[in-house]
Design an enzyme around this catalytic site. Structure first.
Site, PDB file in Angstrom:
ATOM      1  N   LYS A 170      79.063  64.788  27.007  1.00 48.61           N
ATOM      2  CA  LYS A 170      78.809  66.197  26.659  1.00 48.61           C
ATOM      3  C   LYS A 170      79.667  67.116  27.531  1.00 48.61           C
ATOM      4  O   LYS A 170      79.725  68.317  27.321  1.00 48.61           O
ATOM      5  CB  LYS A 170      77.323  66.523  26.853  1.00 48.61           C
ATOM      6  CG  LYS A 170      76.407  65.743  25.907  1.00 48.61           C
ATOM      7  CD  LYS A 170      74.987  66.213  26.045  1.00 48.61           C
ATOM      8  CE  LYS A 170      73.983  65.197  25.580  1.00 48.61           C
ATOM      9  NZ  LYS A 170      73.903  65.057  24.134  1.00 48.61           N
TER      10      LYS A 170
ATOM     11  N   GLN B  23      72.332  69.233  29.065  1.00 53.11           N
ATOM     12  CA  GLN B  23      72.863  70.410  28.348  1.00 53.11           C
ATOM     13  C   GLN B  23      73.269  71.527  29.299  1.00 53.11           C
ATOM     14  O   GLN B  23      73.662  72.607  28.838  1.00 53.11           O
ATOM     15  CB  GLN B  23      71.812  70.936  27.349  1.00 53.11           C
ATOM     16  CG  GLN B  23      71.401  69.940  26.295  1.00 53.11           C
ATOM     17  CD  GLN B  23      72.535  69.581  25.323  1.00 53.11           C
ATOM     18  OE1 GLN B  23      73.588  70.217  25.295  1.00 53.11           O
ATOM     19  NE2 GLN B  23      72.321  68.543  24.541  1.00 53.11           N
TER      20      GLN B  23
ATOM     21  N   ASP C 190      66.820  67.257  34.121  1.00 51.51           N
ATOM     22  CA  ASP C 190      67.657  66.698  33.055  1.00 51.51           C
ATOM     23  C   ASP C 190      68.746  67.731  32.772  1.00 51.51           C
ATOM     24  O   ASP C 190      68.504  68.762  32.129  1.00 51.51           O
ATOM     25  CB  ASP C 190      66.771  66.439  31.824  1.00 51.51           C
ATOM     26  CG  ASP C 190      67.591  66.107  30.575  1.00 51.51           C
ATOM     27  OD1 ASP C 190      68.833  66.218  30.621  1.00 51.51           O
ATOM     28  OD2 ASP C 190      66.973  65.750  29.556  1.00 51.51           O
TER      29      ASP C 190
ATOM     30  N   CYS D 277      66.111  64.874  18.507  1.00 47.03           N
ATOM     31  CA  CYS D 277      65.474  63.995  19.491  1.00 47.03           C
ATOM     32  C   CYS D 277      64.499  64.782  20.372  1.00 47.03           C
ATOM     33  O   CYS D 277      64.390  64.530  21.582  1.00 47.03           O
ATOM     34  CB  CYS D 277      66.506  63.268  20.357  1.00 47.03           C
ATOM     35  SG  CYS D 277      67.624  62.252  19.413  1.00 47.03           S
TER      36      CYS D 277
ATOM     37  N   HIS E 245      63.657  66.570  25.638  1.00 46.53           N
ATOM     38  CA  HIS E 245      64.320  65.571  24.789  1.00 46.53           C
ATOM     39  C   HIS E 245      63.542  64.264  24.933  1.00 46.53           C
ATOM     40  O   HIS E 245      62.925  64.021  25.986  1.00 46.53           O
ATOM     41  CB  HIS E 245      65.751  65.408  25.307  1.00 46.53           C
ATOM     42  CG  HIS E 245      66.629  64.513  24.500  1.00 46.53           C
ATOM     43  ND1 HIS E 245      66.631  63.153  24.638  1.00 46.53           N
ATOM     44  CD2 HIS E 245      67.561  64.800  23.555  1.00 46.53           C
ATOM     45  CE1 HIS E 245      67.535  62.638  23.812  1.00 46.53           C
ATOM     46  NE2 HIS E 245      68.105  63.608  23.149  1.00 46.53           N
TER      47      HIS E 245
HETATM   48  N1  C6P Z   1      71.018  65.278  23.231  1.00 49.58           N
HETATM   49  C1  C6P Z   1      71.633  66.324  21.115  1.00 49.58           C
HETATM   50  O1  C6P Z   1      72.205  66.327  20.029  1.00 49.58           O
HETATM   51  P1  C6P Z   1      72.426  60.828  26.351  1.00 49.58           P
HETATM   52  O2  C6P Z   1      72.171  60.354  24.958  1.00 49.58           O
HETATM   53  O3  C6P Z   1      71.865  59.890  27.387  1.00 49.58           O
HETATM   54  O4  C6P Z   1      73.853  61.197  26.601  1.00 49.58           O
HETATM   55  O5  C6P Z   1      71.643  62.227  26.493  1.00 49.58           O
HETATM   56  C2  C6P Z   1      70.284  62.311  26.219  1.00 49.58           C
HETATM   57  C3  C6P Z   1      69.802  63.721  26.344  1.00 49.58           C
HETATM   58  C4  C6P Z   1      68.921  64.026  27.360  1.00 49.58           C
HETATM   59  N2  C6P Z   1      68.488  65.279  27.555  1.00 49.58           N
HETATM   60  C5  C6P Z   1      68.890  66.290  26.777  1.00 49.58           C
HETATM   61  C6  C6P Z   1      68.402  67.672  27.068  1.00 49.58           C
HETATM   62  C7  C6P Z   1      69.766  66.043  25.717  1.00 49.58           C
HETATM   63  O6  C6P Z   1      70.163  67.050  24.953  1.00 49.58           O
HETATM   64  C8  C6P Z   1      70.222  64.721  25.480  1.00 49.58           C
HETATM   65  C9  C6P Z   1      71.120  64.413  24.310  1.00 49.58           C
HETATM   66  C10 C6P Z   1      71.902  65.180  22.077  1.00 49.58           C
HETATM   67  O7  C6P Z   1      70.874  67.207  21.462  1.00 49.58           O
HETATM   68  C11 C6P Z   1      71.851  63.852  21.394  1.00 49.58           C
HETATM   69  S1  C6P Z   1      70.237  63.439  20.851  1.00 49.58           S
END
Ligand code: C6P
Length: 423
Positions: free
Chosen positions: A243, A220, A217, A381, A140
């Site tokens: 999430k 997910q 990370d 993203c 991401h």
């Molecule tokens: N992905 C998706 O629709 P934040 O925005 O900080 O809560 O998470 C960022 C992030 C980091 N790593 C991974 C693997 C992610 O999937 C995400 C967030 C969302 O896939 C929003 S772009």
């Protein structure tokens, strides 16, 4: 109020005894009763953010209605109560990922801030000109850009582990990328764009053989899999509350104590100090050294409540249900003529990215929305993933514990409508 919270958790516990009951779980999520464009909502955009159970909504309301005050500062009753609630949420997060110590749990705004914290703090201290940071081709942007910024600042280099056409990380190529200049490996536990579950334990073991720390990370992964940071032996693990059925604007960065102790503060301000003079400031102990300013108190408490809720149902039961959804959805979508699933790794979480002959993913998303089906369309993203598969975008359905096979049937019906429109 306490009675209400306990009753909901008791219900959830009895649910575990009576096996996973998705109908009863759905009752806990008020938004799932909504209709969209005159149809029942089919919410399949859980990788972007998941919906909130009533217990989490109640925890937020209760905090603002009954406990609101600043924490760690006041000597009065409310401040003490809010401090206890916030610190008890930290303890729940510690337990949830099996960290050794609560001081290894840093409250942050989300995964993005967790990774930026490590990039700036660890990176600023330990990464020098000519050093290398290793990430993978399925990251991401949150796990790419902070490292690029660091590399630009200090003159380090970003190395990327390639992936195969199924969307699996190439472990032999990973081994070949590591060398004595490697200062950190940072990889996704689960890819948001492909659904791949990476072999993070193996990745960590390989990096540790070079004495290289690893950040995972977990954005997910934490909502869908059991995470045990001691078993993984990761050095850092980041995830987002929103999430995980919790509030937005709150997340967790886990860090091994020895790293966090060695790292300088990320931001300066109140709460992260023990003594300030104009000549010198002494920093607070962990975890407060990394928590400058008034935090998202309600968010932390809400996240604690989401963790209680998840644990009452059981992560293994949730993972098993979502595996069934993935298998059912993969079979159903694969049977659609002209549809191609992007990301077919052997180990996958509940994410199905797909493209359809003759229809742009954004058009798919719009037509599905008209039928009440919420998915995400775009690059998720993760633009380098799209580049890897030579695609501008994909449509993505992502599952949560409250989704059902009937909803997947509705997704398939809605895709049939797209095919009708685009011929
Ligand atoms: N992905 C998706 O629709 P934040 O925005 O900080 O809560 O998470 C960022 C992030 C980091 N790593 C991974 C693997 C992610 O999937 C995400 C967030 C969302 O896939 C929003 S772009």
């Amino acid at each position: 109020m306490k009675v209400a919270r306990d009753t909901v958790l008791e219900n959830a516990w009895s649910r575990t005894e009576n096996r996973f009951d998705v109908r009863r779980i759905r009752e806990d999520f008020p938004i799932l009763k909504r209709r969209v464009h005159g149809r029942p909502l089919v919410y399949l955009d859980n990788a972007a953010t998941s919906q909130k159970p009533q217990v989490v909504i109640d925890a937020l309301t209760r905090y603002y209605a009954e406990e609101n005050s600043n924490i760690h500062r006041g000597v009065h009753f409310l401040s003490e109560q809010a401090t206890n609630a916030y610190e008890s949420a930290r303890a729940k997060a510690r337990d949830f990922i099996n960290a050794k110590e609560a001081r290894e749990i840093i409250f942050v705004r989300g995964t993005t801030e967790g990774i930026n914290l490590v990039a700036q703090s660890y990176g600023g201290k330990f990464v020098r000109k000519g050093d290398e940071i290793v990430i993978s081709a399925m990251e991401h942007h949150s796990n790419i850009v902070p490292w690029q910024m660091l590399c630009e600042q200090v003159g380090a280099k970003l190395r990327v582990i390639p992936i195969n056409p199924e969307g699996e990380l190439l472990v032999d190529e990973y081994k070949a990328v590591l060398n004595k200049r490697t200062k950190l490996v940072s990889v996704a536990h689960v890819s948001n764009a492909l659904g791949t579950i990476n072999p993070v334990k193996e990745i960590i073991e390989i990096a540790h053989a070079w004495n290289v720390p690893v950040l995972v990370d977990g954005a997910q992964a934490a909502p869908h899999l059991t995470v045990d940071v001691q078993d993984l032996d990761c050095d850092f693990y980041a995830f987002s509350g929103h999430k995980l059925y919790g509030p937005t604007g709150i997340g967790i960065l886990y860090g091994k104590e020895r790293w966090l102790e060695a790292m300088p503060p990320y931001q300066g301000g109140g709460d992260m100090i023990s003594l300030v003079t104009f000549e010198k400031t002494h920093y607070n102990v962990l975890p407060f050294k990394f928590e400058a300013g008034t935090p998202h108190i309600a968010g932390g408490i809400g996240l604690g409540s989401a963790i209680d809720y998840l644990r009452a149902i059981g992560m293994d039961a949730i993972a098993a249900h979502e595996r069934e959804l993935l298998a059912y959805g993969t079979t159903a979508l694969s049977a659609i003529k002209g549809l191609r699933i992007i990301g077919t790794a052997k180990e996958k979480a509940g994410v199905i990215s797909f493209v359809l002959d003759g229809a742009h993913p954004h058009d798919i998303g719009t037509i599905l929305d008209q039928q009440g089906v919420a998915i995400r369309a775009g690059h998720h993203c993760a633009m380098p993933v799209m580049q890897r598969f030579a695609l501008p975008a994909t449509a993505r359905a992502s599952f949560a514990m409250y989704n059902t096979q009937e909803e997947i049937d509705l997704l398939v019906e809605a895709i049939d409508k797209v095919i009708e429109v685009f011929g």
